[in-house]
Design a protein around this motif. Structure first.
Motif, short mmCIF file in Angstrom:
data_model
loop_
_atom_site.label_atom_id
_atom_site.label_comp_id
_atom_site.label_asym_id
_atom_site.label_seq_id
_atom_site.Cartn_x
_atom_site.Cartn_y
_atom_site.Cartn_z
N GLY A 8 54.62 9.40 6.13
CA GLY A 8 55.61 9.71 7.16
C GLY A 8 56.81 10.48 6.63
N LEU A 9 57.45 9.95 5.60
CA LEU A 9 58.62 10.62 5.04
C LEU A 9 58.25 11.61 3.95
N VAL A 11 57.95 10.82 0.79
CA VAL A 11 58.59 10.50 -0.50
C VAL A 11 58.11 9.19 -1.11
N SER A 13 55.00 6.40 -0.08
CA SER A 13 53.61 6.07 -0.36
C SER A 13 52.77 7.31 -0.66
N LEU A 39 54.06 14.15 6.85
CA LEU A 39 53.02 14.44 7.86
C LEU A 39 53.27 15.77 8.58
N GLY A 40 54.52 15.98 8.98
CA GLY A 40 54.85 17.15 9.79
C GLY A 40 54.57 18.47 9.09
N ASP A 55 45.93 4.64 8.96
CA ASP A 55 46.67 4.46 10.21
C ASP A 55 47.34 5.75 10.70
N THR A 58 45.51 9.63 13.78
CA THR A 58 45.82 10.37 15.02
C THR A 58 46.84 11.47 14.79
N ASN A 59 47.63 11.37 13.73
CA ASN A 59 48.65 12.39 13.46
C ASN A 59 48.05 13.65 12.86
N LEU A 73 45.99 1.48 0.52
CA LEU A 73 46.63 2.49 -0.32
C LEU A 73 46.73 2.07 -1.78
N HIS B 128 63.17 6.38 -3.37
CA HIS B 128 64.33 6.70 -2.55
C HIS B 128 65.21 5.48 -2.30
N SER B 220 51.98 6.79 17.95
CA SER B 220 51.83 7.03 16.52
C SER B 220 52.54 8.32 16.08
N PHE B 221 52.91 9.18 17.02
CA PHE B 221 53.61 10.39 16.59
C PHE B 221 54.99 10.08 16.00
N LYS B 223 55.44 8.35 13.58
CA LYS B 223 55.30 8.31 12.12
C LYS B 223 55.71 9.63 11.50
N ASP B 224 55.64 10.70 12.30
CA ASP B 224 56.02 12.02 11.81
C ASP B 224 57.54 12.15 11.88
N THR B 225 58.17 12.08 10.71
CA THR B 225 59.63 12.03 10.66
C THR B 225 60.28 13.21 11.37
N ALA B 226 59.73 14.40 11.16
CA ALA B 226 60.34 15.59 11.75
C ALA B 226 60.42 15.44 13.26
N LEU B 274 65.05 17.17 6.91
CA LEU B 274 63.84 17.67 6.24
C LEU B 274 64.16 18.30 4.89
N LEU B 277 65.00 15.53 2.42
CA LEU B 277 63.80 14.83 1.95
C LEU B 277 63.00 15.67 0.97
N ASP B 307 56.54 0.81 -1.35
CA ASP B 307 57.13 1.21 -0.08
C ASP B 307 56.39 0.61 1.13
N PRO B 309 54.81 1.72 3.94
CA PRO B 309 53.53 2.10 4.53
C PRO B 309 52.32 1.48 3.84
N PHE B 312 51.12 -1.09 6.09
CA PHE B 312 50.82 -0.77 7.49
C PHE B 312 49.38 -1.05 7.87
N LEU B 319 52.70 -3.69 13.62
CA LEU B 319 53.63 -2.62 13.30
C LEU B 319 54.20 -2.01 14.59
N ILE B 350 64.14 6.10 12.29
CA ILE B 350 63.37 5.90 11.05
C ILE B 350 63.39 4.42 10.70
N PHE B 354 59.78 2.41 10.70
CA PHE B 354 59.21 1.96 9.43
C PHE B 354 59.55 0.50 9.14
#
Lengths: 88, 456
Positions: A8-9, A11, A13, A39-40, A55, A58-59, A73, B128, B220-221, B223-226, B274, B277, B307, B309, B312, B319, B350, B354
């Motif tokens: 996700g981030l 940085v 995992s 991910l993005g 998990d 879907t992304n 993981l 981090h 689930s979107f 999860k995408d930080t951006a 972004l 990060l 961390d 995830p 998860f 979650l 965030i 998370f």
């Protein structure tokens, strides 16, 4: 080969996954470069293989290329097994 | 000659160089090739510079927001975001940046040494979070007027102890979730998440597992930080702009339409996140592998604290539940915070996703489905109320860092205790009390661990 690990981030995992994949590459004697990303950014990053947690399936629907989904993981053997299936 | 020496000292004390040297050492210890050493060292230094640029962009895009929020609601709104706080403080105050890097490196060594000699066999590897804690300590001691040398000594010692002890707090629940004792939870939200889970246990029913539920996948979107940061900042910015009103907004937006202005500012914040990060990724990517190698070599059989995830996949539905219920928790907390007269912590998405999700997973482990929901909600309160209460303890806006706040519960707890200890006038007492508690914990933990191993 070019490998990208994702989370996700990008940085935490994904870095752990990167270290795992690098260990496997070395042990199996395969040459490759591993990079960790969020991910993005996956879509914008060409790679031979993406490694990502199950998990987040879907992304990654729109991402082209080979992807392996990891359930645990921290399980290096799972990563190795799925990785070798793709490489061979 | 003295000029050469002072130039040399100046270079050595530059934060990017300090971190670069740490990476260099790490890479040499790992016996990497020459090209890898050069590449890794440079990347680390670049990472720190990129991080500063990202932090600058975040602060720049948030600056009008704080004033808009005051115009609209007559309250001070802040976005709780640790990386931005530490990044921006590092950019504004050189001493904080320098001490952060040193505490990060020496604190890790303290963690490893303590893991070797005490019964707590945990090596904290979530980079981090280590950086945020080190930054928090450097900030706190700077604000309290502690000398540079003492900041590094006490900061590193506290950093090492915190990183060692936190995973132990969560370990009983982690064992339950993973079914083994191999990995640990390494995050600065431990106190908040574990406390929330125990509240979930009191009111929950562990017979009904959340994982048996059917939940839609649509969320689930997040999860995408951006995406999630952009969406939330857009909404927050737009609501504030509308409440500020078109006329007052002209003060900020000038000729630009105020809606367009708000959209650009909201997205600008996400862009800053972004970039920041990306910087964090560059320098952690070189340092953490070295830390892992060193830690596992010195403390064989240590549990790496990892961390969120990583956990998860053990409970994906819990979650989601935790995240969904953290949102009303944050909104209630936001409302409650408005009575304190400090700042209003806006919802942190965030944090909500998370770590709210993590509260859901821990809550499910102790109190089933209902436990997961309650833990998520309670954790939403943790994401807001302590943030508002903690905000006035240390100066932040005075250093040119506006609109953001320190969020992680463990960081808040540690820095608050430091402040409390200093407010007695004899901070040494605080340190001695802490040492006594630490030794006591070591003895108790050793006994409990032996009991656990006997059961196995």
């Amino acid at each position: 080969m070019n490998i990208v690990t994702l989370c996700g981030l990008g940085v935490g995992s994904s870095l752990m996954l990167k270290m795992t994949v690098e260990e496997i590459l070395e042990e199996e004697g395969i040459k490759g470069r591993v990079e960790n990303l969020d991910l993005g950014s996956a879509k914008a990053k060409q790679a031979d293989l993406y490694v990502v947690s199950k998990d987040m399936e879907t992304n990654l629907r729109d991402v082209e290329g080979k992807i392996i989904f990891i359930e645990n993981l921290t399980d290096k053997e799972e990563v190795r097994k799925k990785f070798l299936e793709i490489v061979k | 000659m003295t000029e050469v020496i002072s130039a040399f000292v100046g270079i050595i004390k530059t934060p990017a160089v300090i971190l670069g040297l740490i990476a260099l050492l790490g890479l040499l210890v790992q016996k990497k090739s020459f090209s890898q050493v050069v590449e890794g060292t440079l990347k680390t230094m670049l990472g720190l510079l990129i991080l500063s640029a990202g932090a600058g962009l975040i602060v720049e895009n948030l600056a009008p927001f704080s004033e808009m929020f005051t115009d609209a609601f007559n309250l001070t709104g802040v976005v709780p975001f640790d990386e931005a706080v530490v990044g921006a403080l590092s950019e504004k105050v050189g001493m904080i940046a320098q001490n952060t890097s040193l505490i990060l490196a020496i604190g890790f060594l303290v963690n490893v040494i303590l893991a070797r000699i005490t019964p707590f066999k945990y090596i904290f590897l979530t980079g981090h979070m280590m950086w945020i804690m080190a930054g928090g300590l450097a900030w706190a001691f700077y604000d309290l007027g502690v000398s540079e040398l003492n900041t590094i000594i006490y900061g590193s010692f506290i950093q090492g102890c915190v990183l060692l002890l936190l995973p132990a707090i969560a370990q009983p629940i982690v064992r339950k979730i993973t079914g083994n004792d191999k990995i640990a939870y390494g995050h600065l939200t431990t106190i908040g998440v574990v406390a929330s889970a125990y509240v979930g246990k009191i009111f929950g029913n562990s017979a009904k597992d959340a994982e048996d539920m059917e939940l839609p996948e649509g969320l689930s979107f997040f999860k995408d930080t951006a995406i999630s940061v952009s969406l939330v900042m857009l909404i927050i910015y737009l609501i504030t702009a509308i409440f500020t009103g078109a006329e007052t907004m002209a003060k900020y937006a000038g000729e630009t339409n105020f809606i367009v202005y708000s959209i650009l500012k909201g997205l600008g914040f996400a862009a800053g996140v972004l970039i920041l990060l990306q910087g964090v990724r560059l320098f952690l990517g070189e340092i953490i592998p070295a830390f892992k190698g060193i830690g596992m070599k010195i403390v064989p059989g240590a549990r790496p604290a990892l961390d969120v995830p990583v956990f998860f996949s053990y409970a994906p539905k819990s979650l989601m539940l935790g995240f969904i219920f953290a949102i009303p928790g944050m909104l209630v907390g936001l409302f409650v915070s408005s009575f304190f007269g400090t700042v209003i912590p806006l919802p942190s998405i965030i944090g909500g996703f998370f770590t709210g999700g993590m509260a859901g997973i821990f809550g499910n482990a102790l109190g089933g489905r209902r436990g997961s929901m309650i833990a998520g909600f309670v954790y939403g309160l943790f994401l807001t109320i302590p943030v508002a209460l903690f905000y006035p303890l240390y100066n932040l806006a005075e250093y040119g860092v506006q609109g953001v706040a320190y969020l992680v519960s463990d960081g808040i707890a540690v820095l608050s205790l430091i402040k409390l200890s200093f407010s007695t006038g004899f901070p040494v007492i605080g340190l001695l009390v802490f040492l006594a508690i630490f030794v006591f914990l070591c003895i108790r933990f050793k006994n409990r661990n032996e009991n656990y191993q006997l059961e196995q």
